[in-house]
Motif scaffolding. Structure first.
Motif, short mmCIF file in Angstrom:
data_model
loop_
_atom_site.label_atom_id
_atom_site.label_comp_id
_atom_site.label_asym_id
_atom_site.label_seq_id
_atom_site.Cartn_x
_atom_site.Cartn_y
_atom_site.Cartn_z
N LYS A 4 0.82 -1.22 0.00
CA LYS A 4 0.00 0.00 0.00
C LYS A 4 0.85 1.27 0.00
O LYS A 4 0.39 2.32 -0.40
CB LYS A 4 -0.95 0.01 1.21
N ASN A 5 2.10 1.18 0.43
CA ASN A 5 2.97 2.36 0.41
C ASN A 5 3.42 2.70 -1.01
O ASN A 5 3.91 3.79 -1.25
CB ASN A 5 4.20 2.12 1.28
N LEU A 6 3.28 1.77 -1.92
CA LEU A 6 3.72 1.99 -3.29
C LEU A 6 2.58 2.45 -4.20
O LEU A 6 2.79 2.75 -5.36
CB LEU A 6 4.35 0.72 -3.86
N GLU A 7 1.36 2.47 -3.68
CA GLU A 7 0.20 2.91 -4.45
C GLU A 7 -0.09 4.38 -4.21
O GLU A 7 0.25 4.92 -3.17
CB GLU A 7 -1.05 2.12 -4.04
N LYS A 28 3.49 3.23 -18.13
CA LYS A 28 4.23 3.43 -16.88
C LYS A 28 3.45 3.08 -15.63
O LYS A 28 4.03 2.94 -14.57
CB LYS A 28 4.70 4.88 -16.78
N ILE A 29 2.12 2.96 -15.74
CA ILE A 29 1.30 2.69 -14.56
C ILE A 29 0.46 1.44 -14.74
O ILE A 29 0.19 1.02 -15.86
CB ILE A 29 0.37 3.88 -14.22
N ILE A 30 0.06 0.89 -13.61
CA ILE A 30 -0.91 -0.22 -13.58
C ILE A 30 -2.03 0.23 -12.66
O ILE A 30 -1.80 0.50 -11.47
CB ILE A 30 -0.26 -1.51 -13.09
N ILE A 44 -8.92 7.07 -9.10
CA ILE A 44 -8.03 6.07 -9.70
C ILE A 44 -6.92 5.74 -8.70
O ILE A 44 -6.22 6.64 -8.22
CB ILE A 44 -7.39 6.61 -11.00
N THR A 45 -6.75 4.45 -8.41
CA THR A 45 -5.63 3.98 -7.60
C THR A 45 -4.70 3.21 -8.51
O THR A 45 -5.14 2.38 -9.29
CB THR A 45 -6.14 3.08 -6.45
N PHE A 46 -3.40 3.51 -8.41
CA PHE A 46 -2.44 2.91 -9.33
C PHE A 46 -1.09 2.72 -8.66
O PHE A 46 -0.83 3.26 -7.59
CB PHE A 46 -2.28 3.78 -10.58
N ASN A 49 4.54 0.56 -13.11
CA ASN A 49 4.97 -0.66 -13.79
C ASN A 49 6.50 -0.70 -13.73
O ASN A 49 7.17 0.16 -14.29
CB ASN A 49 4.49 -0.63 -15.24
N ARG A 50 7.04 -1.67 -13.05
CA ARG A 50 8.49 -1.73 -12.83
C ARG A 50 9.29 -1.90 -14.12
O ARG A 50 10.47 -1.58 -14.16
CB ARG A 50 8.82 -2.84 -11.86
N LYS A 51 8.68 -2.38 -15.17
CA LYS A 51 9.39 -2.55 -16.45
C LYS A 51 9.76 -1.21 -17.08
O LYS A 51 10.67 -1.14 -17.88
CB LYS A 51 8.52 -3.32 -17.44
#
Length: 86
Positions: A4-7, A28-30, A44-46, A49-51
């Motif tokens: 949740k800290n990364l969202e 760039k986002i998911i 919007i919660t996102f 994308n690590r790629k």
């Protein structure tokens, strides 16, 4: 499952702003949640994308840049800054 800290969560007041933001950051986002609010806005919660991350900046810096850009795009499309000439 995402930490949740990364969202992050952003709010858009118009579909135009949301569409522009999604087109700009589609790779760039998911998006994990897409909800319509009672006042016809969009929540919007996102997460990123690590790629497609930049190695020069931290994850949280990149995340906050996207959030700030979302606020700017929403402000532009919400009509607050338009001037009416009578």
């Amino acid at each position: 499952m995402v930490d949740k800290n990364l969202e992050q969560t952003v709010v858009f007041h118009s579909m135009d702003g949301l569409n522009e933001w999604q087109r700009k950051y589609y790779s760039k986002i998911i998006i994990t949640e897409h909800m319509e609010t009672a006042d016809k806005g969009y929540l919007i919660t996102f997460f990123l994308n690590r790629k497609h991350l930049s190695v020069k900046h931290s994850y949280t810096d990149q995340l906050m840049d996207i959030v700030l850009d979302a606020k700017t795009i929403d402000y532009y499309h919400s009509g607050i800054n338009t001037v009416r000439l009578f």
